[in-house]
Design an enzyme around this catalytic site. Sequence first.
Site, mmCIF file in Angstrom:
data_model
loop_
_atom_site.group_PDB
_atom_site.id
_atom_site.type_symbol
_atom_site.label_atom_id
_atom_site.label_comp_id
_atom_site.label_asym_id
_atom_site.label_seq_id
_atom_site.Cartn_x
_atom_site.Cartn_y
_atom_site.Cartn_z
ATOM 1 N N HIS A 1 0.826 -1.222 0.000
ATOM 2 C CA HIS A 1 0.000 0.000 0.000
ATOM 3 C C HIS A 1 0.857 1.267 0.000
ATOM 4 O O HIS A 1 0.485 2.282 0.593
ATOM 5 C CB HIS A 1 -0.968 0.016 1.195
ATOM 6 C CG HIS A 1 -1.923 -1.128 1.219
ATOM 7 N ND1 HIS A 1 -3.108 -1.128 0.505
ATOM 8 C CD2 HIS A 1 -1.868 -2.331 1.844
ATOM 9 C CE1 HIS A 1 -3.742 -2.273 0.709
ATOM 10 N NE2 HIS A 1 -2.995 -3.021 1.509
ATOM 11 N N ARG B 1 -7.812 6.696 3.308
ATOM 12 C CA ARG B 1 -6.666 6.523 2.411
ATOM 13 C C ARG B 1 -6.972 5.406 1.429
ATOM 14 O O ARG B 1 -7.274 4.278 1.818
ATOM 15 C CB ARG B 1 -5.388 6.196 3.180
ATOM 16 C CG ARG B 1 -4.134 6.175 2.294
ATOM 17 C CD ARG B 1 -2.870 5.953 3.109
ATOM 18 N NE ARG B 1 -1.673 6.132 2.295
ATOM 19 C CZ ARG B 1 -1.061 5.156 1.612
ATOM 20 N NH1 ARG B 1 -1.553 3.919 1.652
ATOM 21 N NH2 ARG B 1 0.021 5.404 0.895
ATOM 22 N N ASN C 1 -10.012 -3.423 1.604
ATOM 23 C CA ASN C 1 -9.675 -3.330 0.183
ATOM 24 C C ASN C 1 -10.941 -3.077 -0.623
ATOM 25 O O ASN C 1 -12.043 -3.021 -0.078
ATOM 26 C CB ASN C 1 -9.009 -4.625 -0.303
ATOM 27 C CG ASN C 1 -7.600 -4.803 0.233
ATOM 28 O OD1 ASN C 1 -6.904 -3.828 0.505
ATOM 29 N ND2 ASN C 1 -7.184 -6.045 0.385
ATOM 30 N N TYR D 1 0.219 -4.799 11.570
ATOM 31 C CA TYR D 1 0.044 -3.421 11.110
ATOM 32 C C TYR D 1 0.662 -2.414 12.079
ATOM 33 O O TYR D 1 1.369 -1.497 11.672
ATOM 34 C CB TYR D 1 -1.444 -3.112 10.906
ATOM 35 C CG TYR D 1 -1.963 -3.537 9.565
ATOM 36 C CD1 TYR D 1 -1.934 -4.886 9.182
ATOM 37 C CD2 TYR D 1 -2.487 -2.624 8.665
ATOM 38 C CE1 TYR D 1 -2.414 -5.292 7.955
ATOM 39 C CE2 TYR D 1 -2.970 -3.024 7.431
ATOM 40 C CZ TYR D 1 -2.938 -4.357 7.079
ATOM 41 O OH TYR D 1 -3.405 -4.752 5.857
ATOM 42 N N ARG E 1 8.157 2.090 10.646
ATOM 43 C CA ARG E 1 8.153 3.107 9.587
ATOM 44 C C ARG E 1 8.144 4.516 10.147
ATOM 45 O O ARG E 1 8.824 5.412 9.617
ATOM 46 C CB ARG E 1 6.921 2.873 8.697
ATOM 47 C CG ARG E 1 6.917 3.589 7.383
ATOM 48 C CD ARG E 1 5.732 3.124 6.533
ATOM 49 N NE ARG E 1 4.467 3.516 7.114
ATOM 50 C CZ ARG E 1 3.869 4.691 6.908
ATOM 51 N NH1 ARG E 1 4.444 5.584 6.117
ATOM 52 N NH2 ARG E 1 2.713 4.971 7.469
#
Length: 492
Positions: free
Chosen positions: A65, A102, A138, A348, A355
């Site tokens: 993603h 998003r 999704n 997640y 990140r």
Amino acid sequence: MDPYKHRPSSSFNGPLWSTNSGAPVWNNNNSLTVGSRGPILLEDYHLVEKLANFDRERIPERVVHARGASAKGFFEVTHDITHLTCADFLRAPGVQTPVIVRFSTVIHERGSPETLRDPRGFAIKFYTREGNWDLVGNNFPVFFIRDGMKFPDMVHSLKPNPKSHVQENWRILDFFSHHPESLHMFTFLFDDIGIPADYRHMDGSGVNTYTLVNRAGKSHYVKFHWKPTCGVKSLLDDEAVTVGGTNHSHATQDLYDSIAAGNFPEWKLFIQTIDPDHEDRFDFDPLDVTKTWPEDIVPLQPVGRMVLNRNIDNFFSENEQLAFCPGIIVPGIYYSDDKLLQTRIFSYSDTQRHRLGPNYLLLPPNAPKCAHHNNHYDGFMNFMHRDEEVDYFPSRYDPAKHAPRYPIPSATLTGRREKVVIAKENNFKQPGERYRSWDPARQDRFIKRWIDALSDPRLTHEIRSIWLSYWSQADRSLGQKLASRLSAKPSM
């Protein structure tokens, strides 16, 4: 509720240039040198700071993603479902909740075209009075695999070859030849809807099975579905080549321009529910993420609508630093024992900490807009100002106490520790039914895409035979047509 109340204060809009620490900068055009042609001096702090900041502008991109676009708006309840859930933001028709959404492609890199055949991410963060709820899904209602143990391998197979950095069909079909449960997902991905025309004209799905819990403690399995009010539109293969060759950011631009023009995208939210006491009545496992729940026996129930009426203010802050996790829930909504969901709950949040850092939930788009309190302290990039003297619990010096208890699923579980596949696999029925629901032209386009994939010169006869067997078990005529066309190709 003001969704911007808790944004960090800043004064970066001053009229004069300055360093990060606020010192005035009288020349942002020239470096400090010895004479007009001499060497640059290391004491030019502004130059060093400017370059050092530039060198660190980019953060690790998402493993999946990576390519995405965000927008803000609201969710409004239109139908009463308080008999199913005690979630506060669903307490009555008319209640509105701020959201940020998003959309994304899944496999390809951050700068890749938005016209590639790829699932699309559809993630919503609800800023409720009882904390945030992340519905991370999704555009397709099913997934390739049913157990998160295989997720890293699946992503590796779909990603480019680690030697050549080229995505190759032989790698994809080799991996999924070991996973016949993937057939259902491929009837979406290789179908005409495999390339959405843009983000406004596509469905959304929570994909996994969750649980709704009402005030009495009664639980129901639930699937979430988003339906765009402007309908679903997709690109056929030749159209995707044309659109992508003209503008590789066409979906991002379409979303931004539509909102800027006042053409606000809207989706209706529907749910399907199953009483866990009745889960054995079906020929599929309701916790199997590779299955849909047939609408003729598990009808859609309307819940509300979502409108995106505001563009984000900064792409990096509100798209790249925006972080979702299926583990972020609110009272009245709970997990299920869906094996893929169970692994997503950990993975997640773990990838966001890698990140963005351990304090990623303090970033403005990720922080709750309601009052909150805990003793999670310090760590890298902690910018929350706190002045407590008591950083432990319980304490007679700190009035903070436990929140009121709320109901969660109370089923009693028994069993041995074991690693096994679920009993009701039934991998071929739903893919076959979906294929037979299409008109002949749509079926033919699906077959052509599979012929192209199965014609990869590095694909072995064994792997082709496995796929022909799978598709024959889904639909005999489909398997026969694939075999006939493959045998007619000279290279076969």
